[in-house]
Design an enzyme around this catalytic site. Structure first.
Site, PDB file in Angstrom:
ATOM      1  N   LYS A   1      42.959  -5.761 -54.205  1.00  0.00           N
ATOM      2  CA  LYS A   1      42.328  -6.490 -53.099  1.00  0.00           C
ATOM      3  C   LYS A   1      41.084  -5.735 -52.638  1.00  0.00           C
ATOM      4  O   LYS A   1      41.183  -4.695 -52.004  1.00  0.00           O
ATOM      5  CB  LYS A   1      43.286  -6.658 -51.914  1.00  0.00           C
TER       6      LYS A   1
ATOM      7  N   CYS B   1      33.565   8.681 -46.996  1.00  0.00           N
ATOM      8  CA  CYS B   1      34.717   9.304 -46.328  1.00  0.00           C
ATOM      9  C   CYS B   1      34.526  10.810 -46.251  1.00  0.00           C
ATOM     10  O   CYS B   1      34.969  11.452 -45.320  1.00  0.00           O
ATOM     11  CB  CYS B   1      35.995   8.956 -47.067  1.00  0.00           C
TER      12      CYS B   1
ATOM     13  N   GLU C   1      44.523   7.064 -48.602  1.00  0.00           N
ATOM     14  CA  GLU C   1      43.266   7.840 -48.611  1.00  0.00           C
ATOM     15  C   GLU C   1      42.474   7.339 -47.413  1.00  0.00           C
ATOM     16  O   GLU C   1      41.903   6.254 -47.450  1.00  0.00           O
ATOM     17  CB  GLU C   1      42.488   7.601 -49.915  1.00  0.00           C
TER      18      GLU C   1
ATOM     19  N   GLU D   1      35.417   9.495 -36.502  1.00  0.00           N
ATOM     20  CA  GLU D   1      34.609   9.179 -37.681  1.00  0.00           C
ATOM     21  C   GLU D   1      33.604   8.086 -37.337  1.00  0.00           C
ATOM     22  O   GLU D   1      33.987   7.000 -36.903  1.00  0.00           O
ATOM     23  CB  GLU D   1      35.524   8.697 -38.804  1.00  0.00           C
TER      24      GLU D   1
END
Ligand code: NAD
Length: 493
Positions: free
Chosen positions: A173, A282, A248, A383
């Site tokens: 997906k 990331c 992750e 973040e």
């Protein structure tokens, strides 16, 4: 261009469509099919049947190898088109997709085809004089691969190459913002002769189809890359029927620049470590810490160079920084910068939408440098996922380690110093899954990659990343001389 769903070996027209936006222009470039719950059910049924009754999991990796190598070749044969597509859909400069994303994606399949076989061989153990055991690696089953929009093809390929090499069947997906390259990949896998049902690709909004996909009893494993917010939801879905998961997740990575580092190298590389892919990485080094005597020179040079980074549309070879993925993402980044200012930090450069009229329809944002930050400020903790960096100073290595580790995340870190032994000692004290010394952003197919703490669990790539997609069975065989095991005598019959 119209793209559909790939289910059970066939491209299928979806009833619902969505516009796919080019972030450089804000204009629609394609219509993508959106999976309904019925499509999700068909994809799960197809993958389940291909695993339970199909040949794929029963082939050896030596036999699967040809198919996997063909996918690698298929990516290379379509490299130009894939690079353009990825660039158009994500806003990633064409230089990045051409030289990084697409060749790396092809190499991941090539590496999986040629190097993982040895990790699948069974091991025999004599566990006692009366018993021996066989440890056997098997595929896990039906695996759902959920990938983000920042490296749509590359992250899909990291997961897909390992999952397929291990003999699983998959439902991939992609992010509903960036499904185009995943659908192209479905075509490449199909042309490579991968049997029907082994690879399924369904685009769709996570909110609509996530629960149906991740909680379903017929799924054996979830491999997710994305935000912590969605990661938590996926763990909730998966807990309903207990599934193996790898996560992750996000990062707030720190780069430590020591006094003895080469200034130009540290500045040039640190610019890349935060501004590549518009900071939407990331592993972005969004917190830079510089030792006292280098700090002032570092900041002056970093800001001077950051101001000259050339913003532009992703399809131009001149462009060094493209747009953010969406207007929503840009609003989120702006809110972080405004909050940093409100909490007392100082914006040294950037912090706004560029004025260039040629960029007005895209989701551009200037490279932004923030100083005077404190560890408790939001900008130090959360973040941003955009081109925003904080630069702070430290006096000694103990302080540097403490600052770097003062984060809920633990994905990656960088160390810049000419003294490698010292840098290695510092690396051992950092609470991060990856530490780069005097470099940044190097990923290797041989090396497992994954974060600590809130950055998730499980690995991608390398032996450990591959073995995530296997399950270990032990078969225990009685070897007692009279063929009567101890259990035979327990009730005294
Ligand atoms: P996201 O979490 O919003 O989306 C990731 C994927 O999850 C997408 O495919 C999305 O459609 C899907 N999704 C959303 N809601 C869902 C639901 N309820 N159920 C199932 N699936 C759902 O992340 P993003 O914005 O696409 O990517 C950015 C994030 O990804 C950042 O936090 C970044 O740090 C992280 N990331 C981590 C790594 C890593 O290796 N650790 C790599 C790249 C990106």
């Amino acid at each position: 261009m119209s793209t559909d769903l790939f289910i059970n070996g066939e491209f299928k027209e979806a009833k619902e469509k969505q516009n796919i936006i080019n972030p450089s222009t804000g204009k629609a470039i394609a219509q993508a099919g959106v999976a309904s719950l019925k499509d999700v059910d068909s994809a799960i049924a197809g993958a389940r049947a291909a695993f339970d009754q199909g040949e794929w999991p029963r082939l050896s990796l030596a036999e699967r190898k040809d198919f996997i190598s063909k996918i690698s070749q298929g990516i290379l044969d379509n490299a130009g088109e894939l690079a353009e597509l990825e660039s158009l859909n994500t806003g990633k400069p064409i230089k990045e997709t051409t030289f990084m994303d697409i060749p790396s994606a092809a190499k991941t399949f090539e590496y999986a085809a040629n190097n993982f076989e040895r990790f699948l061989s069974s091991e025999e153990l004599n566990v006692s004089g009366k018993a021996k055991a066989v440890l056997r690696r098997e595929p896990v089953g039906v695996v759902v691969l959920i990938v983000p929009w920042n490296y749509p093809l590359l992250i899909a390929c990291w997961k897909l190459a390992s999952a397929l090499a291990a003999g699983n069947t998959v439902i991939l997906k992609p992010s509903s913002l960036t499904p185009l390259s995943a659908l192209k990949l479905a075509g490449i896998a199909h042309t490579a002769g991968i049997p029907a049902g082994v690879v399924n690709v369904i685009n769709g909004s996570g909110d609509k189809i996530g629960a149906a996909l991740c909680a379903d009893r017929r799924i054996d494993m979830l491999s997710f890359t994305g935000s912590n917010e969605v990661g938590r939801k996926i763990l909730e879905y998966s807990s309903q029927n207990i599934k193996k998961s790898i996560m992750e997740l996000g990062g707030k990575s720190a780069s430590l620049i020591f006094n003895d580092a080469d200034l130009d190298t540290a500045v040039n590389s640190s610019l890349v470590s935060i501004f590549l892919n518009q900071g939407q990485m990331c592993t972005a080094m969004s917190r830079i810490f510089v030792q006292d005597s280098l700090y002032d020179k570092f900041v002056v040079s970093f800001v001077e160079k950051a101001r000259t980074i050339k913003l532009g549309p992703a399809d131009s070879h001149e462009t060094q920084m493209g747009p953010l993925i969406s207007e929503n993402q840009r609003k989120r980044v702006i809110a972080f910068v405004e909050k940093a200012k409100a909490e007392g930090a100082q914006v040294l450069c950037g912090g706004k939408i560029p004025q260039d009229p040629a960029l007005k329809n895209g989701f551009f944002f200037e490279p932004t440098v923030i100083i005077d930050v404190k560890p408790q400020m939001t900008i130090s903790k959360e973040e941003v996922f955009g081109p925003v960096v904080t630069i702070s100073r430290f006096s000694n290595s103990d302080e540097a380690v403490k600052l770097a580790n003062a984060s809920d995340f633990g994905l990656a870190a960088c160390i810049w110093s000419k003294d490698i032994n010292f840098a290695e000692r510092v690396a051992c004290q950092l609470n991060s899954g990856t530490v780069w010394i005097n470099t940044y952003g190097m990923f290797y197919n041989q090396l497992p990659y994954g974060g600590f703490k809130q950055s998730g669990f499980g690995k991608e790539l390398g032996r450990e990343g591959f073995l995530e997609y296997t399950r270990l069975k032990n078969i225990i065989i009685d070897q007692s001389a009279d063929s009567r095991p101890l259990v035979n005598y327990w009730y005294g019959f």
